[in-house]
Design an enzyme around this catalytic site. Structure first.
Site, PDB file in Angstrom:
ATOM      1  N   ASP A  84     -16.732  -2.442  -0.161  1.00  0.00           N
ATOM      2  CA  ASP A  84     -18.082  -2.674   0.352  1.00  0.00           C
ATOM      3  C   ASP A  84     -18.318  -1.867   1.629  1.00  0.00           C
ATOM      4  O   ASP A  84     -17.514  -1.896   2.561  1.00  0.00           O
ATOM      5  CB  ASP A  84     -18.269  -4.170   0.644  1.00  0.00           C
ATOM      6  CG  ASP A  84     -19.730  -4.563   0.773  1.00  0.00           C
ATOM      7  OD1 ASP A  84     -20.570  -3.689   1.073  1.00  0.00           O
ATOM      8  OD2 ASP A  84     -20.043  -5.748   0.580  1.00  0.00           O
ATOM      9  N   GLN A 126     -28.128  -2.491  -0.617  1.00  0.00           N
ATOM     10  CA  GLN A 126     -27.485  -3.745  -0.239  1.00  0.00           C
ATOM     11  C   GLN A 126     -26.392  -4.077  -1.246  1.00  0.00           C
ATOM     12  O   GLN A 126     -26.321  -3.505  -2.336  1.00  0.00           O
ATOM     13  CB  GLN A 126     -28.518  -4.877  -0.185  1.00  0.00           C
ATOM     14  CG  GLN A 126     -29.574  -4.693   0.889  1.00  0.00           C
ATOM     15  CD  GLN A 126     -30.633  -5.791   0.839  1.00  0.00           C
ATOM     16  OE1 GLN A 126     -31.049  -6.228  -0.228  1.00  0.00           O
ATOM     17  NE2 GLN A 126     -31.078  -6.225   2.001  1.00  0.00           N
ATOM     18  N   THR A 127     -25.577  -5.047  -0.896  1.00  0.00           N
ATOM     19  CA  THR A 127     -24.373  -5.342  -1.667  1.00  0.00           C
ATOM     20  C   THR A 127     -24.659  -5.845  -3.076  1.00  0.00           C
ATOM     21  O   THR A 127     -24.156  -5.300  -4.063  1.00  0.00           O
ATOM     22  CB  THR A 127     -23.515  -6.365  -0.905  1.00  0.00           C
ATOM     23  OG1 THR A 127     -23.109  -5.777   0.335  1.00  0.00           O
ATOM     24  CG2 THR A 127     -22.281  -6.755  -1.708  1.00  0.00           C
ATOM     25  N   PHE A 128     -25.459  -6.885  -3.191  1.00  0.00           N
ATOM     26  CA  PHE A 128     -25.647  -7.497  -4.509  1.00  0.00           C
ATOM     27  C   PHE A 128     -26.460  -6.620  -5.461  1.00  0.00           C
ATOM     28  O   PHE A 128     -26.078  -6.466  -6.633  1.00  0.00           O
ATOM     29  CB  PHE A 128     -26.243  -8.900  -4.361  1.00  0.00           C
ATOM     30  CG  PHE A 128     -25.195  -9.952  -4.173  1.00  0.00           C
ATOM     31  CD1 PHE A 128     -24.933 -10.883  -5.158  1.00  0.00           C
ATOM     32  CD2 PHE A 128     -24.441  -9.995  -3.008  1.00  0.00           C
ATOM     33  CE1 PHE A 128     -23.942 -11.845  -4.995  1.00  0.00           C
ATOM     34  CE2 PHE A 128     -23.451 -10.948  -2.829  1.00  0.00           C
ATOM     35  CZ  PHE A 128     -23.202 -11.879  -3.829  1.00  0.00           C
ATOM     36  N   HIS A 131     -23.982  -3.680  -6.589  1.00  0.00           N
ATOM     37  CA  HIS A 131     -22.867  -4.072  -7.449  1.00  0.00           C
ATOM     38  C   HIS A 131     -23.360  -4.464  -8.839  1.00  0.00           C
ATOM     39  O   HIS A 131     -22.678  -4.212  -9.839  1.00  0.00           O
ATOM     40  CB  HIS A 131     -22.068  -5.207  -6.805  1.00  0.00           C
ATOM     41  CG  HIS A 131     -21.099  -4.734  -5.775  1.00  0.00           C
ATOM     42  ND1 HIS A 131     -21.401  -4.678  -4.435  1.00  0.00           N
ATOM     43  CD2 HIS A 131     -19.833  -4.247  -5.896  1.00  0.00           C
ATOM     44  CE1 HIS A 131     -20.365  -4.188  -3.773  1.00  0.00           C
ATOM     45  NE2 HIS A 131     -19.405  -3.917  -4.631  1.00  0.00           N
TER      46      HIS A 131
END
Length: 493
Positions: A84, A126-128, A131
């Site tokens: 991340d 952003q992360t979500f 991914h």
């Protein structure tokens, strides 16, 4: 259980027995026969050894094959690990020598390696959202996780990274593990460890198939040590029974991003040097572990990140604006239902969307009033309909998308190195790291890609979008025919 080092048997021995009748043999003929026998034995021994990987493509396309590593039979193995917030500039010859060598196509085990200068993340960075893009092959507006935080009208609830509500997650695009486990009727198993969105339990959600969940999954633990993570990955790989062992292992490392948010990225920072050095050691240990198990030549490993990180100076009073100075609380409660995200962007959801234009104009005017023209020009207030199509977000292709209602009515978008927070108490001290900017306007958002193993060519490819990772996972599985991928092209086709 360690699978001890033995040669990987990648070929079958098809030699036939031959009956030789006795006849008179001269000494000269015996010497020739002995010499031929020695050569034949050497050739047979060589055929039993793993072959060195050359610089050409080595795609293993037949999943029906099994490979013997000396103690157990294996199918081909695919490993995907995301770091991340890991920007390409963190790959450094001094502090991450193993990743640096891989990124420059140098491997201690003669592996084929494909790298790119960087990988292009999806907006918002952003992360979500990112991914989920990598495991669905879709942009956030297409797969449904439109932001790290958003309001879901269908469930009348708020989505946040710790929200495992199956009602929200079931209303998103299908992840790679659902596709592969469904197509194989459960024979192909996937294991995930902390990958965002992979630990949602659908058992009480009757209309969702079991394959929607990975066969094995681990819950998020931000304090997990890297060596414990590595041990879990090898517990999956070392399962004694072929039928139980996952063929795809997906894992996630949060450590670098967590540090970056607090302190930003500065390679002169000894704490950051130590942290990325530990990550480098993790990948070295992973590859060496595969080599010790004689699995390296049948393993495809992908190292990726979701986005990079940009440093913001929170001390000078010029780079961070505070929402409560722009829009008083009483005015906000009258017109605004929800306010989401901080940092490079803020998403404003209105009680009455018909008010969007005049509220958009009001926010713009209030920004200038509170911070002056020079600073306010660094923040752009737009309606969701006005997103640049190149961002591939709201209605980017001039058509409505299933998840349009998860996108806020008004957005405040900061220029690179600027940020917005909700309250004065949210302003950090010193340098903070943040992400969420559109990659087209902020190269700090770039992510990494390193692929190694028999399915890859030994080459540097041009930058590509992270939705291509999904296509690579399909190809690595050797499970689906090309006609079933439903993709017009893939990086590796």
């Amino acid at each position: 259980m360690l699978l001890f080092e033995q040669p990987v048997d990648l070929e079958k021995n098809n030699e036939d027995d031959t009956n030789i009748k006795p006849f008179a043999i001269s000494r000269h003929f015996l010497l020739k026969l002995l010499l031929c026998g020695i050569i034949l034995i050497e050739l047979l021994l060589y055929s039993k050894c793993p072959k060195p990987i050359d610089n050409g493509p080595r795609t293993i396309a037949n999943r029906s094959n099994t490979y013997f590593n000396g103690t157990h039979d294996f199918k081909t193995l695919t490993i995907l690990i995301s770091i991340d917030g890991f920007h390409p500039r963190l790959i450094d010859a001094k502090y991450t020598p193993f990743l640096y060598n891989l990124h420059n196509l140098r491997s201690p085990y003669d592996m084929n390696i494909t790298t790119a200068p960087y990988m292009i993340p999806s907006f918002p960075t952003q992360t979500f959202p990112n991914h989920w893009s990598m495991v669905t092959g879709k942009y956030p507006i297409e797969h449904g996780i439109v932001s790290n935080i958003f309001w879901d009208n269908f469930t009348s609830s708020e989505f946040r990274p710790n929200n495992l509500d199956a009602r929200i997650w079931s209303n998103t695009a299908d992840p790679i593990w659902q596709l592969l486990q469904t197509e194989s009727q459960g024979e192909y198993k996937v294991a995930t460890h902390m990958w965002p969105g992979s630990e949602v339990v659908y058992e009480d959600h009757g209309d969702v198939p079991r394959e929607r969940m990975p066969f094995y999954f681990g819950k998020f633990n931000q304090w997990e040590k890297l060596q414990d993570k590595l041990a879990q990955i090898f517990r999956y790989i070392d399962m004694p029974q072929l039928k139980d062992r996952p063929e795809l292992v997906i894992s996630y490392i949060p450590n670098v991003d967590s540090y970056g948010h607090s302190f930003g990225y500065d390679l002169r920072d000894k704490r950051l040097q130590k942290l990325i050095g530990e990550v480098d050691g993790f990948f070295l240990d992973l590859i060496e572990g595969l080599q010790k198990r004689n699995l390296l030549k049948i393993s495809n490993v992908m190292i990726v990140s979701d986005h990079g990180m940009s440093n913001v100076n929170a001390n000078d009073g010029e780079h961070v604006v505070v929402w409560e100075r722009v829009f008083p609380a009483d005015a906000m409660s009258a017109f605004i239902s929800h306010l989401y995200n901080e940092g490079p962007m803020m998403m404003v959801c209105l009680k009455n969307p018909r008010d969007k234009q005049w509220i958009c104009d009001l926010i713009e005017a209030q920004l200038e009033k509170a911070y002056g023209d020079e600073i306010s020009r660094k923040f752009h207030v737009i309606l969701k309909e006005d997103f640049d199509p190149s961002w591939k977000y709201f209605q980017y292709d001039n058509r409505k998308h299933r998840y349009d209602d998860r996108v806020g009515d008004i957005w405040i978008l900061a220029d690179e190195y600027y940020a917005i927070v909700k309250e004065m108490g949210d302003v950090p001290i010193g340098i903070m790291g943040t992400h969420g900017y559109n990659f087209n306007n902020c190269s700090d958002m770039a992510s990494i890609f390193i692929g190694m193993g028999p399915m890859f060519n030994n080459e540097v490819v041009p930058p590509f979008e992270n939705i291509e990772v999904y296509n690579m996972l399909i190809k690595a599985s050797a499970l689906l025919g090309e006609e079933k991928t439903k993709k017009e092209k893939s990086l590796l086709q």
